[in-house]
Design an enzyme around this catalytic site. Structure first.
Site, PDB file in Angstrom:
ATOM      1  N   LYS A  69       0.874  -1.254  -0.037  1.00 20.03           N
ATOM      2  CA  LYS A  69       0.054  -0.017   0.096  1.00 20.03           C
ATOM      3  C   LYS A  69       0.965   1.168   0.139  1.00 20.03           C
ATOM      4  O   LYS A  69       1.729   1.381   0.863  1.00 20.03           O
ATOM      5  CB  LYS A  69      -0.878  -0.067   1.391  1.00 20.03           C
ATOM      6  CG  LYS A  69      -1.789   0.936   1.457  1.00 20.03           C
ATOM      7  CD  LYS A  69      -3.134   0.747   0.766  1.00 20.03           C
ATOM      8  CE  LYS A  69      -3.975   2.072   0.756  1.00 20.03           C
ATOM      9  NZ  LYS A  69      -3.707   2.827  -0.347  1.00 20.03           N
ATOM     10  N   LYS A  93       5.717   2.098   8.109  1.00 21.28           N
ATOM     11  CA  LYS A  93       4.364   2.840   8.713  1.00 21.28           C
ATOM     12  C   LYS A  93       3.209   1.899   8.887  1.00 21.28           C
ATOM     13  O   LYS A  93       2.429   1.948   9.949  1.00 21.28           O
ATOM     14  CB  LYS A  93       4.165   3.735   7.711  1.00 21.28           C
ATOM     15  CG  LYS A  93       3.194   4.880   8.155  1.00 21.28           C
ATOM     16  CD  LYS A  93       2.726   5.909   6.826  1.00 21.28           C
ATOM     17  CE  LYS A  93       3.865   6.629   6.236  1.00 21.28           C
ATOM     18  NZ  LYS A  93       3.498   7.507   5.333  1.00 21.28           N
ATOM     19  N   LYS A 105       5.038   2.146  -3.017  1.00 20.63           N
ATOM     20  CA  LYS A 105       4.945   3.643  -3.597  1.00 20.63           C
ATOM     21  C   LYS A 105       5.269   3.290  -4.920  1.00 20.63           C
ATOM     22  O   LYS A 105       5.668   2.725  -5.634  1.00 20.63           O
ATOM     23  CB  LYS A 105       6.190   4.081  -3.014  1.00 20.63           C
ATOM     24  CG  LYS A 105       6.064   5.692  -2.844  1.00 20.63           C
ATOM     25  CD  LYS A 105       5.130   5.948  -1.665  1.00 20.63           C
ATOM     26  CE  LYS A 105       4.828   7.377  -1.460  1.00 20.63           C
ATOM     27  NZ  LYS A 105       4.398   7.594  -0.021  1.00 20.63           N
ATOM     28  N   THR A 189      -4.410  12.595   6.886  1.00 24.22           N
ATOM     29  CA  THR A 189      -3.202  12.909   7.163  1.00 24.22           C
ATOM     30  C   THR A 189      -2.836  13.950   8.323  1.00 24.22           C
ATOM     31  O   THR A 189      -2.222  13.788   9.186  1.00 24.22           O
ATOM     32  CB  THR A 189      -2.263  13.283   5.913  1.00 24.22           C
ATOM     33  OG1 THR A 189      -2.530  12.077   4.909  1.00 24.22           O
ATOM     34  CG2 THR A 189      -0.611  13.066   6.296  1.00 24.22           C
ATOM     35  N   ASN A 220      -2.073  19.780   1.082  1.00 23.92           N
ATOM     36  CA  ASN A 220      -3.081  19.178   1.993  1.00 23.92           C
ATOM     37  C   ASN A 220      -2.832  18.886   3.350  1.00 23.92           C
ATOM     38  O   ASN A 220      -3.703  19.197   4.325  1.00 23.92           O
ATOM     39  CB  ASN A 220      -3.758  17.890   1.123  1.00 23.92           C
ATOM     40  CG  ASN A 220      -4.681  17.272   1.768  1.00 23.92           C
ATOM     41  OD1 ASN A 220      -4.559  16.385   2.878  1.00 23.92           O
ATOM     42  ND2 ASN A 220      -5.928  17.377   1.168  1.00 23.92           N
ATOM     43  N   SER A 357      -7.135   5.277   4.099  1.00 25.91           N
ATOM     44  CA  SER A 357      -6.944   4.595   2.920  1.00 25.91           C
ATOM     45  C   SER A 357      -7.545   3.132   3.382  1.00 25.91           C
ATOM     46  O   SER A 357      -8.264   2.700   2.603  1.00 25.91           O
ATOM     47  CB  SER A 357      -5.754   4.767   2.350  1.00 25.91           C
ATOM     48  OG  SER A 357      -5.459   5.654   1.640  1.00 25.91           O
TER      49      SER A 357
HETATM   50  N1  GLU Z   1       0.866   8.870   0.353  1.00 26.28           N
HETATM   51  C1  GLU Z   1       0.361   8.943   1.683  1.00 26.28           C
HETATM   52  C2  GLU Z   1       1.600   8.255   2.591  1.00 26.28           C
HETATM   53  O1  GLU Z   1       2.696   8.493   2.217  1.00 26.28           O
HETATM   54  C3  GLU Z   1      -0.594   7.844   1.822  1.00 26.28           C
HETATM   55  C4  GLU Z   1      -0.588   6.463   1.236  1.00 26.28           C
HETATM   56  C5  GLU Z   1      -1.845   5.606   1.196  1.00 26.28           C
HETATM   57  O2  GLU Z   1      -2.893   6.141   1.591  1.00 26.28           O
HETATM   58  O3  GLU Z   1      -1.632   4.599   0.809  1.00 26.28           O
HETATM   59  O4  GLU Z   1       1.446   7.742   3.871  1.00 26.28           O
END
Ligand code: GLU
Length: 429
Positions: A69, A93, A105, A189, A220, A357
């Site tokens: 993810k 994370k 990613k 976030t 954001n 998410s």
């Molecule tokens: N891009 C965000 C992060 O770095 C969200 C990733 C997601 O929602 O999968 O945590």
């Protein structure tokens, strides 16, 4: 701007903390390189009829805890190493907050601000065409990241569904609400960071009204965390975006600042164009100056590698909340520790985005939408529980909160690898 290659930096951190925390060498070995990485050339038709080529990446770093993810970034500085580092951070994370996900990613090396809306749509669809067999609701689930948003996620979901000939909203999160997006995902976030800061404040007796905050990055995440902090009584004295920043001793009204940014496209210089000008005096500052301000809380909410060994000695805030991914390089981080600057690490502080998410993905699979209150309540529960666990480790094992987070994540990933595998058989146990 970073001290070393960002990916090597990320792996070295895993190695060091893994060793200190007594994590099995197999776990660290599994995290030295990505599980899978796809690089693609995106040929995109421009509005003038010409074709431009963009390099695109998607990395599924480690899936021991579940499908991978993580977001997709559109930025001119995107590189393979950066995508791999960000995917490794996502792995940590998701494990820190206990989501049933591994880390991934994606990114495209592009300046999206230089594209028309139709060009951006063609680029987004081209990305999904290239990745359509690499991502999927049970394998790898993308989401927004720097310079991508709900609209782009909507285009990508639509492209995926056209290719696979079935509605598959759970293939991507951060979508528009009508396409299966979750309420509360856009603020998640920032709200998550706010919850983490409040948890910390409660434990050390930090009082909002005596806490002056500087926020670097007014996208954001930066906007929402600043807004919520201000609502809770914190004084936001400085804000910047990629074009520059503003400082005001008595603090800004974040909503007005945001409205100005929306209409003028930048923070610097535009704050004084409307009525707020009469209320708040301000001076212009650079992004570098913002980081070195004498404030009580510094919130880097833009890009990685902004605090390096070059400026680490000049950071005066005693507390840093990492809303961006990787804003402090590993070497600079050691200096923070030596100087007793507390860091609320990215893998916890900005985990609210991926947590909601996860809620979105769950709702899509259930075919049932939750209320905003439900989303917020659950987000708070997930992050408070994660914070409790880390605080306990931080206190009992006398390690930094970042080290506690990594130790917790590595142990979970290690247990999953062991539970999946045949180690007992080969070791004769
Ligand atoms: N891009 C965000 C992060 O770095 C969200 C990733 C997601 O929602 O999968 O945590």
């Amino acid at each position: 701007m970073s001290d070393r290659n960002v990916f090597e930096d990320a792996v070295t951190r895993v190695e060091r903390i893994g060793l200190d925390a007594g994590v099995a060498p197999e776990t660290v070995d599994a995290l030295r390189q990505p599980g899978a990485l796809l690089t693609a050339d995106l040929a995109v038709r421009m509005d003038d009829g010409s074709t431009r080529h963009f390099v695109a990446y998607r990395c599924r770093y480690n899936d021991a805890l579940g499908p991978t993810k993580g977001g997709i970034r559109f930025h001119p500085d995107v590189t393979r190493e950066e995508v791999m580092a960000l995917a490794l951070w996502m792995t940590i994370k998701c494990a820190v907050v206990g989501l049933p996900y591994g880390g991934g990613k994606g990114g495209v090396a592009v300046d999206p601000k230089g594209l028309s809306r139709l060009e951006l749509e063609r680029l987004s669809r081209a990305y999904m065409r290239a990745m359509a067999d690499f991502v999927g609701p049970d394998t790898d689930i993308p989401a927004p990241d720097v310079y991508t948003n709900a609209r782009i996620m909507g285009w990508m979901a639509d492209e995926y569904e056209a290719i696979h000939r079935k509605k598959t909203p759970a293939v991507i999160t951060g979508k528009p609400i009508l396409l299966g997006g979750s309420l509360g995902r856009d603020e998640a976030t920032g709200r998550g960071a706010f919850v983490v800061i409040q948890e910390y404040a409660r434990r050390v007796g930090l009082e909002p009204e005596n806490t002056r905050v500087a926020v670097q990055g007014f996208g954001n995440a930066g906007y929402h965390v600043a807004r919520l902090l201000q609502e809770a009584g914190y004084r936001i004295v400085a804000v910047s975006d990629s074009k520059g920043g503003v400082y005001a001793d008595e603090g800004f009204d974040i909503e007005s600042l945001w409205e100005h940014k929306q209409s003028a496209g930048k923070v610097e210089g535009v704050y004084c164009t409307g009525s707020v000008c009469e209320v708040v005096e301000h001076r212009k500052i650079s992004n570098e100056e913002l980081l070195e301000l004498e404030v009580d809380l510094l919130v880097p909410a833009a890009l990685e590698g902004v605090i390096t060994t070059e400026n680490a000695g000049r950071i005066r805030a005693p507390l840093i909340a990492e809303v961006a991914n990787g804003p402090i390089t590993a070497e600079a981080d050691s200096q923070m520790r030596e100087r007793h600057i507390t860091v609320l690490p990215d893998v916890l502080t900005n985990a609210g985005g991926v947590t909601v998410s996860y809620f979105e993905w769950s709702q899509n699979r259930q075919g049932y939408a939750w209320t905003l209150e439900e989303v917020r309540e659950r987000l708070e529960r997930v992050l408070t529980r994660a914070f409790d666990g880390l605080w306990h480790l931080h206190q009992t094992e006398k390690v930094s909160i970042r080290d506690a987070a990594y130790a917790m994540a590595l142990r979970r990933i290690g247990e999953a690898i062991e539970a999946e595998g045949t180690r007992d058989y080969f070791s004769g146990d």
